[in-house]
Each structure stands twice: as structure tokens, then as C-alpha cells.
Write a protein that holds these residues in place. Structure first.
Motif, PDB file in Angstrom:
ATOM      1  N   GLY A  85     -24.263  29.838  48.833  1.00 37.55           N
ATOM      2  CA  GLY A  85     -24.239  30.992  47.956  1.00 37.55           C
ATOM      3  C   GLY A  85     -24.114  32.264  48.764  1.00 37.55           C
ATOM      4  N   LYS A  86     -25.220  32.716  49.342  1.00 43.09           N
ATOM      5  CA  LYS A  86     -25.212  33.986  50.054  1.00 43.09           C
ATOM      6  C   LYS A  86     -24.668  33.855  51.476  1.00 43.09           C
ATOM      7  CE  LYS A  86     -26.068  38.379  50.414  1.00 43.09           C
ATOM      8  NZ  LYS A  86     -25.194  39.330  49.735  1.00 43.09           N
ATOM      9  N   GLU A  87     -24.992  32.767  52.161  1.00 41.90           N
ATOM     10  CA  GLU A  87     -24.521  32.592  53.538  1.00 41.90           C
ATOM     11  C   GLU A  87     -23.212  31.802  53.597  1.00 41.90           C
ATOM     12  OE1 GLU A  87     -27.589  31.985  56.652  1.00 41.90           O
ATOM     13  OE2 GLU A  87     -28.989  31.824  54.962  1.00 41.90           O
ATOM     14  N   LEU A  88     -23.153  30.720  52.840  1.00 42.49           N
ATOM     15  CA  LEU A  88     -21.943  29.902  52.741  1.00 42.49           C
ATOM     16  C   LEU A  88     -21.565  29.796  51.268  1.00 42.49           C
ATOM     17  CD1 LEU A  88     -22.703  26.843  55.062  1.00 42.49           C
ATOM     18  CD2 LEU A  88     -20.866  28.497  55.414  1.00 42.49           C
ATOM     19  N   CYS A  89     -20.386  30.251  50.925  1.00 40.65           N
ATOM     20  CA  CYS A  89     -19.954  30.188  49.526  1.00 40.65           C
ATOM     21  C   CYS A  89     -18.597  29.506  49.470  1.00 40.65           C
ATOM     22  CB  CYS A  89     -19.866  31.600  48.948  1.00 40.65           C
ATOM     23  SG  CYS A  89     -19.528  31.647  47.176  1.00 40.65           S
ATOM     24  N   MET A  90     -18.438  28.585  48.529  1.00 40.51           N
ATOM     25  CA  MET A  90     -17.187  27.832  48.449  1.00 40.51           C
ATOM     26  C   MET A  90     -16.551  27.964  47.073  1.00 40.51           C
ATOM     27  SD  MET A  90     -16.505  23.836  49.423  1.00 40.51           S
ATOM     28  CE  MET A  90     -14.867  23.109  49.347  1.00 40.51           C
ATOM     29  N   VAL A  91     -15.281  28.341  47.061  1.00 37.49           N
ATOM     30  CA  VAL A  91     -14.475  28.321  45.847  1.00 37.49           C
ATOM     31  C   VAL A  91     -13.726  26.999  45.849  1.00 37.49           C
ATOM     32  CG1 VAL A  91     -12.589  29.409  44.576  1.00 37.49           C
ATOM     33  CG2 VAL A  91     -14.218  30.824  45.849  1.00 37.49           C
ATOM     34  N   MET A  92     -14.116  26.107  44.927  1.00 34.41           N
ATOM     35  CA  MET A  92     -13.572  24.749  44.942  1.00 34.41           C
ATOM     36  C   MET A  92     -12.221  24.673  44.243  1.00 34.41           C
ATOM     37  SD  MET A  92     -16.967  22.471  44.144  1.00 34.41           S
ATOM     38  CE  MET A  92     -18.372  22.486  45.249  1.00 34.41           C
ATOM     39  N   GLN A  93     -11.457  23.675  44.637  1.00 34.39           N
ATOM     40  CA  GLN A  93     -10.148  23.447  44.035  1.00 34.39           C
ATOM     41  C   GLN A  93     -10.292  23.033  42.574  1.00 34.39           C
ATOM     42  OE1 GLN A  93      -7.822  20.754  46.359  1.00 34.39           O
ATOM     43  NE2 GLN A  93      -5.989  21.019  45.155  1.00 34.39           N
ATOM     44  N   ASN A  94     -11.296  22.228  42.285  1.00 29.84           N
ATOM     45  CA  ASN A  94     -11.554  21.780  40.918  1.00 29.84           C
ATOM     46  C   ASN A  94     -12.717  22.579  40.348  1.00 29.84           C
ATOM     47  OD1 ASN A  94     -12.007  20.478  38.512  1.00 29.84           O
ATOM     48  ND2 ASN A  94     -12.688  18.543  39.418  1.00 29.84           N
ATOM     49  N   GLY A  95     -12.410  23.570  39.519  1.00 32.43           N
ATOM     50  CA  GLY A  95     -13.434  24.451  38.982  1.00 32.43           C
ATOM     51  C   GLY A  95     -14.493  23.736  38.170  1.00 32.43           C
ATOM     52  N   MET A  96     -14.106  22.655  37.485  1.00 35.85           N
ATOM     53  CA  MET A  96     -15.047  21.949  36.612  1.00 35.85           C
ATOM     54  C   MET A  96     -16.223  21.372  37.401  1.00 35.85           C
ATOM     55  SD  MET A  96     -15.295  21.444  33.318  1.00 35.85           S
ATOM     56  CE  MET A  96     -13.604  21.566  32.711  1.00 35.85           C
ATOM     57  N   SER A  97     -15.979  20.965  38.634  1.00 35.49           N
ATOM     58  CA  SER A  97     -17.034  20.328  39.425  1.00 35.49           C
ATOM     59  C   SER A  97     -18.065  21.330  39.934  1.00 35.49           C
ATOM     60  CB  SER A  97     -16.422  19.581  40.614  1.00 35.49           C
ATOM     61  OG  SER A  97     -15.777  20.484  41.495  1.00 35.49           O
ATOM     62  N   ALA A  98     -17.781  22.619  39.806  1.00 37.07           N
ATOM     63  CA  ALA A  98     -18.691  23.639  40.333  1.00 37.07           C
ATOM     64  C   ALA A  98     -19.729  24.087  39.309  1.00 37.07           C
ATOM     65  CB  ALA A  98     -17.890  24.845  40.816  1.00 37.07           C
ATOM     66  N   PHE A  99     -19.556  23.714  38.055  1.00 40.10           N
ATOM     67  CA  PHE A  99     -20.436  24.193  36.991  1.00 40.10           C
ATOM     68  C   PHE A  99     -21.163  23.048  36.303  1.00 40.10           C
ATOM     69  CE2 PHE A  99     -17.299  27.495  37.574  1.00 40.10           C
ATOM     70  CZ  PHE A  99     -18.028  28.668  37.453  1.00 40.10           C
ATOM     71  N   ASN A 100     -22.404  23.310  35.912  1.00 35.41           N
ATOM     72  CA  ASN A 100     -23.199  22.335  35.159  1.00 35.41           C
ATOM     73  C   ASN A 100     -22.650  22.264  33.739  1.00 35.41           C
ATOM     74  OD1 ASN A 100     -25.133  20.942  33.666  1.00 35.41           O
ATOM     75  ND2 ASN A 100     -26.854  21.829  34.772  1.00 35.41           N
ATOM     76  N   PRO A 101     -22.153  21.100  33.316  1.00 31.36           N
ATOM     77  CA  PRO A 101     -21.524  21.003  31.982  1.00 31.36           C
ATOM     78  C   PRO A 101     -22.490  21.231  30.827  1.00 31.36           C
ATOM     79  CG  PRO A 101     -21.780  18.826  32.967  1.00 31.36           C
ATOM     80  CD  PRO A 101     -22.121  19.809  34.032  1.00 31.36           C
ATOM     81  N   SER A 102     -23.793  21.130  31.081  1.00 36.19           N
ATOM     82  CA  SER A 102     -24.773  21.285  30.001  1.00 36.19           C
ATOM     83  C   SER A 102     -25.222  22.733  29.812  1.00 36.19           C
ATOM     84  CB  SER A 102     -25.999  20.401  30.265  1.00 36.19           C
ATOM     85  OG  SER A 102     -26.648  20.790  31.456  1.00 36.19           O
ATOM     86  N   ASN A 103     -24.764  23.636  30.677  1.00 32.04           N
ATOM     87  CA  ASN A 103     -25.124  25.046  30.571  1.00 32.04           C
ATOM     88  C   ASN A 103     -23.886  25.908  30.354  1.00 32.04           C
ATOM     89  OD1 ASN A 103     -27.867  24.623  31.025  1.00 32.04           O
ATOM     90  ND2 ASN A 103     -27.671  24.854  33.242  1.00 32.04           N
ATOM     91  N   SER A 104     -24.078  27.059  29.719  1.00 32.07           N
ATOM     92  CA  SER A 104     -22.982  28.019  29.619  1.00 32.07           C
ATOM     93  C   SER A 104     -22.682  28.540  31.026  1.00 32.07           C
ATOM     94  CB  SER A 104     -23.356  29.177  28.703  1.00 32.07           C
ATOM     95  OG  SER A 104     -24.404  29.942  29.285  1.00 32.07           O
ATOM     96  N   VAL A 105     -21.442  28.975  31.235  1.00 38.08           N
ATOM     97  CA  VAL A 105     -21.082  29.458  32.567  1.00 38.08           C
ATOM     98  C   VAL A 105     -21.872  30.722  32.909  1.00 38.08           C
ATOM     99  CG1 VAL A 105     -18.797  28.403  32.588  1.00 38.08           C
ATOM    100  CG2 VAL A 105     -19.072  30.723  31.682  1.00 38.08           C
ATOM    101  N   GLY A 106     -22.195  31.526  31.895  1.00 38.28           N
ATOM    102  CA  GLY A 106     -22.982  32.731  32.122  1.00 38.28           C
ATOM    103  C   GLY A 106     -24.358  32.411  32.667  1.00 38.28           C
ATOM    104  N   ARG A 107     -24.961  31.385  32.124  1.00 35.77           N
ATOM    105  CA  ARG A 107     -26.288  30.987  32.596  1.00 35.77           C
ATOM    106  C   ARG A 107     -26.227  30.555  34.059  1.00 35.77           C
ATOM    107  NH1 ARG A 107     -30.327  26.652  29.509  1.00 35.77           N
ATOM    108  NH2 ARG A 107     -32.091  26.888  30.930  1.00 35.77           N
ATOM    109  N   HIS A 108     -25.183  29.828  34.410  1.00 36.72           N
ATOM    110  CA  HIS A 108     -24.997  29.393  35.804  1.00 36.72           C
ATOM    111  C   HIS A 108     -24.843  30.602  36.725  1.00 36.72           C
ATOM    112  CE1 HIS A 108     -23.250  26.908  39.129  1.00 36.72           C
ATOM    113  NE2 HIS A 108     -22.574  28.028  39.345  1.00 36.72           N
ATOM    114  N   LEU A 109     -23.989  31.553  36.327  1.00 38.58           N
ATOM    115  CA  LEU A 109     -23.726  32.725  37.156  1.00 38.58           C
ATOM    116  C   LEU A 109     -24.985  33.571  37.340  1.00 38.58           C
ATOM    117  CD1 LEU A 109     -20.293  33.748  35.565  1.00 38.58           C
ATOM    118  CD2 LEU A 109     -20.626  32.704  37.803  1.00 38.58           C
ATOM    119  N   VAL A 110     -25.717  33.801  36.252  1.00 41.18           N
ATOM    120  CA  VAL A 110     -26.927  34.621  36.312  1.00 41.18           C
ATOM    121  C   VAL A 110     -27.979  33.956  37.193  1.00 41.18           C
ATOM    122  CG1 VAL A 110     -28.877  35.515  34.969  1.00 41.18           C
ATOM    123  CG2 VAL A 110     -26.530  35.801  34.122  1.00 41.18           C
ATOM    124  N   ALA A 111     -28.153  32.636  37.033  1.00 37.47           N
ATOM    125  CA  ALA A 111     -29.147  31.910  37.833  1.00 37.47           C
ATOM    126  C   ALA A 111     -28.813  31.988  39.323  1.00 37.47           C
ATOM    127  CB  ALA A 111     -29.215  30.453  37.383  1.00 37.47           C
TER     128      ALA A 111
END
Length: 271
Positions: A85-111
Motif C-alpha cells: 500500500g504505502k511502501e509497495l503498491c501494485m496496479v494489477m493486470q486483472n482489476g477484479m482480483s484486487a478487490f473483495n467481491p463482497s464489499n463495495s469498491v468504495g469501502r475497499h478504497l476507504v479502508a
């Protein structure tokens, strides 16, 4: 000065009983962009997942990965999680794998921003909205209320880029960050990545099949084939004076495709 150093990285697929990465070593200096290039399956993405320690079960790695003098290979998973996150951050090729499917994307970003900053909720929301618009995401509040499966791959990729811009990591790993984007959005994202380096001094590992973007962004280029590093050097040297036959092949293939495209649309191949 070396910020990130990879020493003798070896990655093995236990299920297939075969090596994927063969004792790779390289380093990324402060403020530097290092590009990994090569065809699909050459080991580029696996190298980056190794740095982040994000392999799936059955994939084993050995060797050492030093970040600011600390060996990440020795850290327990809880400590490693705090580095992402703060020290090492990765933008993945497959966006779906970076987010928890059970949460809204906003909740993930805020957390994520809560974990790595001391901003208030109002500050986080304001900064998210502003940064999402910078990467051409319209209606940010509506997007943040949606779940990952309700968004396209390109939108998820832009969300990851927006998060990276806000976190200003020491090292940003961008794995094909523009593949799911239209041409205008690609231009905007590359411009934002260049601004991130300029304004924060973040180092970057950049993976792309687009050698034109690599030439524009990278200070150093590492060429990979079948899990081996076959060539490395300053960007200008690799593109204009390649030493390995495979590097020459990659560059000539890109040139041939470009010339074919120009002829197809009736353009000047020498423009």
C-alpha cells in the motif's frame, strides 16, 4: 541509491513441477523507472507478484527482496501486509482480483486509505473523488457504491491507479496498467504516472507490451524470456543498440506492426 533490490529470485510451480523464474537479480534506484518487457509467459508478472509476496498456493519462491535495506523475504505475513500500500503498491493486470467481491469498491478504497493515512473520512472522500476524476472516472460517488462485478476491467484498473496516486508509495509496480483502457484514458493514466514520479519521487516497476510507452517512461529496461533475464540496460541503449537476438526480435516485431498499421490506414510509416 538502491531502494529495492532483488537477489537470486527463484520461483517454482509445485503443481506443474517446473521453475518459472530462474535466479533473477536486479535493483530499482530511488526515483527510477525500471521496465520489464517480454512476451506473455516470460516471467514479468510473476516477478512482481514475488516482490509483493502475492503468489497463489502451490507457487514457491526463494531468494531475497530488500526494500530500504529490509529483507521482505524474512517478514511474517502480518508485517508484509503493512508494507503493501504505502511502501509497495501494485496496479494489477486483472482489476477484479484486487478487490473483495463482497464489499463495495468504495469501502475497499476507504479502508485502505484509513490504514495508511491519518486523514478524516471527509478528507478521504474528497481526495478520492478528485483523484478518480483525474483518471477519467465519471460519477465517482456512484462508482464507489458499486461492487467489483458491476464495473468493467478498465474502471477497476483506473480505481487501482487512483489509489496508487493517493498513497504515493515508495515503489509502484504497474502490471500492464493501460491494457483495458481506451487510447485517451491510456494517455491520461501515463501522464498521471509521470506526474506521480515527478511530484513524489516514487520509484516504479513498469510492465507493458507497448514498447512505445516503455521508451517514454523507463530509465532502465530488463528483457525477460522463459523466466530468464536476457538483457538489461539504459532504455536508450536497449532500444537503439540491443545486444540480444530476442531483444532485437521484440523491437523489430513492434516496428513491423506499426508500419503495417500505418499502411492500412494510409499513413506515412516514416512520420
Amino acid at each position: 541509491m538502491s531502494l529495492l533490490k532483488i537477489e537470486q529470485l527463484h520461483v517454482f510451480d509445485c503443481g506443474a513441477n517446473k521453475p518459472i523464474i530462474h535466479n533473477s537479480s536486479f535493483q530499482v534506484n530511488e526515483g527510477e523507472c525500471v521496465a520489464l518487457v517480454g512476451e506473455s509467459g516470460s516471467g514479468k508478472s510473476m516477478t512482481c507478484k514475488s516482490i509483493m509476496r502475492l503468489h497463489k498456493r502451490g507457487i514457491k519462491q526463494s531468494g531475497h527482496i530488500w526494500l530500504k535495506g529490509e529483507d521482505l523475504s524474512e517478514l511474517p505475513e502480518k508485517q508484509m501486509r503493512s508494507k503493501r500500500g504505502k511502501e509497495l503498491c501494485m496496479v494489477m493486470q486483472n482489476g477484479m482480483s484486487a478487490f473483495n467481491p463482497s464489499n463495495s469498491v468504495g469501502r475497499h478504497l476507504v479502508a485502505t486509505l484509513n490504514q495508511h493515512t491519518n486523514w478524516s473520512y471527509e478528507q478521504i472522500e474528497r481526495k478520492l473523488v478528485d483523484t478518480m476524476r483525474r483518471v477519467r472516472l465519471q460519477d465517482p460517488m456512484d462508482i464507489m457504491n458499486k461492487y467489483p462485478h458491476q464495473l468493467s476491467g478498465g474502471m477497476l484498473q483506473r480505481l487501482m491507479i487512483a489509489l496508487a496516486l493517493l498513497l504515493e508509495p515508495d515503489v509502484l509496480i504497474a502490471d500492464e496498467p493501460t491494457t483495458a483502457l481506451d487510447t485517451i484514458s491510456q494517455f491520461d493514466v501515463i501522464e498521471q504516472l509521470m506526474n506521480l514520479r515527478k511530484n513524489t519521487g516514487s520509484s516504479m516497476i513498469f510492465i507493458s507490451h507497448d514498447l512505445g510507452i516503455v521508451k517514454k517512461l523507463a530509465d532502465q529496461v530488463i528483457v525477460m524470456k522463459d523466466g530468464y533475464i536476457v538483457e538489461r540496460g539504459a532504455s536508450q541503449d536497449v532500444f537503439f543498440k540491443p545486444q540480444h537476438a530476442y531483444t532485437e526480435y521484440l523491437i523489430s516485431t513492434k516496428r513491423t506492426l506499426y508500419e503495417h498499421f500505418q499502411k492500412t490506414i494510409g499513413g506515412d510509416v516514416h512520420a
